[in-house]
Design a protein around this motif. Sequence first.
Motif, PDB file in Angstrom:
ATOM      1  N   HIS A   1     -53.119  -8.465 -25.105  1.00  0.00           N
ATOM      2  CA  HIS A   1     -52.325  -8.266 -23.895  1.00  0.00           C
ATOM      3  C   HIS A   1     -51.365  -7.088 -24.100  1.00  0.00           C
ATOM      4  O   HIS A   1     -50.719  -6.985 -25.144  1.00  0.00           O
ATOM      5  N   PRO A   2     -51.278  -6.200 -23.112  1.00  0.00           N
ATOM      6  CA  PRO A   2     -50.351  -5.068 -23.241  1.00  0.00           C
ATOM      7  C   PRO A   2     -48.909  -5.551 -23.217  1.00  0.00           C
ATOM      8  O   PRO A   2     -48.568  -6.516 -22.528  1.00  0.00           O
ATOM      9  N   ILE A   3     -48.073  -4.894 -23.996  1.00  0.00           N
ATOM     10  CA  ILE A   3     -46.658  -5.264 -24.037  1.00  0.00           C
ATOM     11  C   ILE A   3     -46.015  -4.937 -22.689  1.00  0.00           C
ATOM     12  O   ILE A   3     -46.225  -3.864 -22.126  1.00  0.00           O
ATOM     13  N   LYS A   4     -45.246  -5.872 -22.161  1.00  0.00           N
ATOM     14  CA  LYS A   4     -44.555  -5.681 -20.892  1.00  0.00           C
ATOM     15  C   LYS A   4     -43.054  -5.721 -21.127  1.00  0.00           C
ATOM     16  O   LYS A   4     -42.582  -6.239 -22.141  1.00  0.00           O
ATOM     17  N   ASN A   5     -42.295  -5.170 -20.181  1.00  0.00           N
ATOM     18  CA  ASN A   5     -40.847  -5.258 -20.259  1.00  0.00           C
ATOM     19  C   ASN A   5     -40.407  -6.715 -20.154  1.00  0.00           C
ATOM     20  O   ASN A   5     -40.987  -7.500 -19.403  1.00  0.00           O
ATOM     21  N   ALA A   6     -39.385  -7.074 -20.911  1.00  0.00           N
ATOM     22  CA  ALA A   6     -38.898  -8.453 -20.894  1.00  0.00           C
ATOM     23  C   ALA A   6     -38.285  -8.784 -19.538  1.00  0.00           C
ATOM     24  O   ALA A   6     -37.642  -7.945 -18.906  1.00  0.00           O
ATOM     25  N   VAL A   7     -38.495 -10.011 -19.091  1.00  0.00           N
ATOM     26  CA  VAL A   7     -37.904 -10.485 -17.846  1.00  0.00           C
ATOM     27  C   VAL A   7     -36.645 -11.276 -18.163  1.00  0.00           C
ATOM     28  O   VAL A   7     -36.410 -11.689 -19.308  1.00  0.00           O
ATOM     29  N   GLU A   8     -35.819 -11.483 -17.153  1.00  0.00           N
ATOM     30  CA  GLU A   8     -34.640 -12.323 -17.325  1.00  0.00           C
ATOM     31  C   GLU A   8     -35.065 -13.748 -17.666  1.00  0.00           C
ATOM     32  O   GLU A   8     -36.101 -14.234 -17.204  1.00  0.00           O
ATOM     33  N   GLU A   9     -34.232 -14.429 -18.451  1.00  0.00           N
ATOM     34  CA  GLU A   9     -34.567 -15.789 -18.858  1.00  0.00           C
ATOM     35  C   GLU A   9     -34.684 -16.735 -17.660  1.00  0.00           C
ATOM     36  O   GLU A   9     -35.522 -17.638 -17.653  1.00  0.00           O
ATOM     37  N   VAL A  10     -33.858 -16.522 -16.649  1.00  0.00           N
ATOM     38  CA  VAL A  10     -33.927 -17.397 -15.480  1.00  0.00           C
ATOM     39  C   VAL A  10     -35.257 -17.213 -14.753  1.00  0.00           C
ATOM     40  O   VAL A  10     -35.823 -18.173 -14.214  1.00  0.00           O
ATOM     41  N   THR A  11     -35.793 -15.980 -14.751  1.00  0.00           N
ATOM     42  CA  THR A  11     -37.104 -15.733 -14.148  1.00  0.00           C
ATOM     43  C   THR A  11     -38.197 -16.415 -14.953  1.00  0.00           C
ATOM     44  O   THR A  11     -39.108 -17.045 -14.382  1.00  0.00           O
ATOM     45  N   LEU A  12     -38.105 -16.322 -16.273  1.00  0.00           N
ATOM     46  CA  LEU A  12     -39.086 -16.970 -17.129  1.00  0.00           C
ATOM     47  C   LEU A  12     -39.066 -18.483 -16.917  1.00  0.00           C
ATOM     48  O   LEU A  12     -40.116 -19.132 -16.883  1.00  0.00           O
ATOM     49  N   ARG A  13     -37.903 -19.036 -16.758  1.00  0.00           N
ATOM     50  CA  ARG A  13     -37.780 -20.474 -16.524  1.00  0.00           C
ATOM     51  C   ARG A  13     -38.531 -20.894 -15.262  1.00  0.00           C
ATOM     52  O   ARG A  13     -39.267 -21.885 -15.235  1.00  0.00           O
ATOM     53  N   LYS A  14     -38.373 -20.123 -14.188  1.00  0.00           N
ATOM     54  CA  LYS A  14     -39.061 -20.421 -12.931  1.00  0.00           C
ATOM     55  C   LYS A  14     -40.573 -20.271 -13.085  1.00  0.00           C
ATOM     56  O   LYS A  14     -41.347 -21.070 -12.536  1.00  0.00           O
ATOM     57  N   ASP A  15     -40.996 -19.255 -13.852  1.00  0.00           N
ATOM     58  CA  ASP A  15     -42.420 -19.047 -14.058  1.00  0.00           C
ATOM     59  C   ASP A  15     -43.057 -20.240 -14.774  1.00  0.00           C
ATOM     60  O   ASP A  15     -44.145 -20.690 -14.409  1.00  0.00           O
ATOM     61  N   VAL A  16     -42.384 -20.758 -15.804  1.00  0.00           N
ATOM     62  CA  VAL A  16     -42.963 -21.860 -16.558  1.00  0.00           C
ATOM     63  C   VAL A  16     -42.874 -23.165 -15.765  1.00  0.00           C
ATOM     64  O   VAL A  16     -43.745 -24.027 -15.883  1.00  0.00           O
ATOM     65  N   LEU A  17     -41.863 -23.305 -14.928  1.00  0.00           N
ATOM     66  CA  LEU A  17     -41.812 -24.464 -14.034  1.00  0.00           C
ATOM     67  C   LEU A  17     -43.022 -24.472 -13.099  1.00  0.00           C
ATOM     68  O   LEU A  17     -43.656 -25.512 -12.878  1.00  0.00           O
ATOM     69  N   ALA A  18     -43.346 -23.300 -12.556  1.00  0.00           N
ATOM     70  CA  ALA A  18     -44.519 -23.196 -11.678  1.00  0.00           C
ATOM     71  C   ALA A  18     -45.795 -23.499 -12.458  1.00  0.00           C
ATOM     72  O   ALA A  18     -46.709 -24.163 -11.950  1.00  0.00           O
ATOM     73  N   LEU A  19     -45.855 -23.039 -13.700  1.00  0.00           N
ATOM     74  CA  LEU A  19     -47.014 -23.294 -14.547  1.00  0.00           C
ATOM     75  C   LEU A  19     -47.152 -24.793 -14.821  1.00  0.00           C
ATOM     76  O   LEU A  19     -48.256 -25.354 -14.796  1.00  0.00           O
ATOM     77  N   ARG A  20     -46.028 -25.437 -15.054  1.00  0.00           N
ATOM     78  CA  ARG A  20     -46.047 -26.880 -15.291  1.00  0.00           C
ATOM     79  C   ARG A  20     -46.596 -27.625 -14.064  1.00  0.00           C
ATOM     80  O   ARG A  20     -47.390 -28.561 -14.185  1.00  0.00           O
ATOM     81  N   MET A  21     -46.182 -27.192 -12.894  1.00  0.00           N
ATOM     82  CA  MET A  21     -46.659 -27.823 -11.659  1.00  0.00           C
ATOM     83  C   MET A  21     -48.164 -27.623 -11.491  1.00  0.00           C
ATOM     84  O   MET A  21     -48.878 -28.530 -11.067  1.00  0.00           O
ATOM     85  N   LEU A  22     -48.653 -26.423 -11.825  1.00  0.00           N
ATOM     86  CA  LEU A  22     -50.087 -26.162 -11.729  1.00  0.00           C
ATOM     87  C   LEU A  22     -50.868 -27.092 -12.668  1.00  0.00           C
ATOM     88  O   LEU A  22     -51.909 -27.656 -12.289  1.00  0.00           O
ATOM     89  N   PHE A  23     -50.369 -27.271 -13.884  1.00  0.00           N
ATOM     90  CA  PHE A  23     -51.055 -28.145 -14.835  1.00  0.00           C
ATOM     91  C   PHE A  23     -50.997 -29.608 -14.391  1.00  0.00           C
ATOM     92  O   PHE A  23     -51.972 -30.352 -14.569  1.00  0.00           O
ATOM     93  N   ASP A  24     -49.889 -30.028 -13.802  1.00  0.00           N
ATOM     94  CA  ASP A  24     -49.817 -31.391 -13.265  1.00  0.00           C
ATOM     95  C   ASP A  24     -50.864 -31.579 -12.157  1.00  0.00           C
ATOM     96  O   ASP A  24     -51.517 -32.616 -12.065  1.00  0.00           O
ATOM     97  N   HIS A  25     -50.986 -30.565 -11.318  1.00  0.00           N
ATOM     98  CA  HIS A  25     -51.993 -30.592 -10.258  1.00  0.00           C
ATOM     99  C   HIS A  25     -53.398 -30.702 -10.860  1.00  0.00           C
ATOM    100  O   HIS A  25     -54.245 -31.458 -10.361  1.00  0.00           O
TER     101      HIS A  25
END
Length: 230
Positions: free
Chosen positions: A163-187
């Motif tokens: 995977h190409p290196i990307k610029n780091a995102v804010e921690e609060v953005t990362l938190r929302k991304d993983v919350l969405a990922l968790r919901m997808l896996f629950d689904h």
Amino acid sequence: MPRKPIKQRGIDEHRGVWRYRFKLKGRPRVTVLTGLEASRQNLSVACELMEAHRKRLILGEPEPIPKVNFSDAADDFQAQMDSDHRGKPETARRIKASLSSARLFFSPETTLARRVAEAEASGSMRRIKASLSDAKDRMLDTLNKADVEDYMKWRRGGEVKGHPIKNAVEEVTLRKDVLALRMLFDHSITRRWMTANPTTGITMPSDEDSINTRIISDEEERVYLETADH
């Protein structure tokens, strides 16, 4: 004359492959992507698979975990979110945005193919595609906690093979991304495409700063659905 659509009760076409769906009394609805090309020749095979699956459930036999890739699961989940939140479409849009990076990480082939099809490939797009040439779409049943941790590392600007290196995102953005990922896996667990959620036990960054960390809760997930904002 245009070709008449192929119709079969319980079976439809989803992104070029046959999908079957059925429901038995007292059980959750079953949805399975067969992986078979949606052709007339494969329709009878899809019907046989559906009937065999139905019979296994009636007889109480253990269910095999179907092979579903991340992109197909994300499409199905997003369609569910669009339906569930049709009164608040901005909620579904937030979830879609939060999953965009996960799609690129876990389904690079499909994601990049869609981007190229939707717009003229720029020089930067060609470089991204080349850098991901060895990365393959992941199947849900192969994902584990380590994969989620790699995704988080990548979103923080870290190097992850393939995977190409990307610029780091804010921690609060990362938190929302993983919350969405968790919901997808629950689904996906509800769909019986997975048996466990790979985000279980992941330590999420605080929404206040990048130093304090804590475990995400179900209440945080519900609050995210209603109030998350990028």
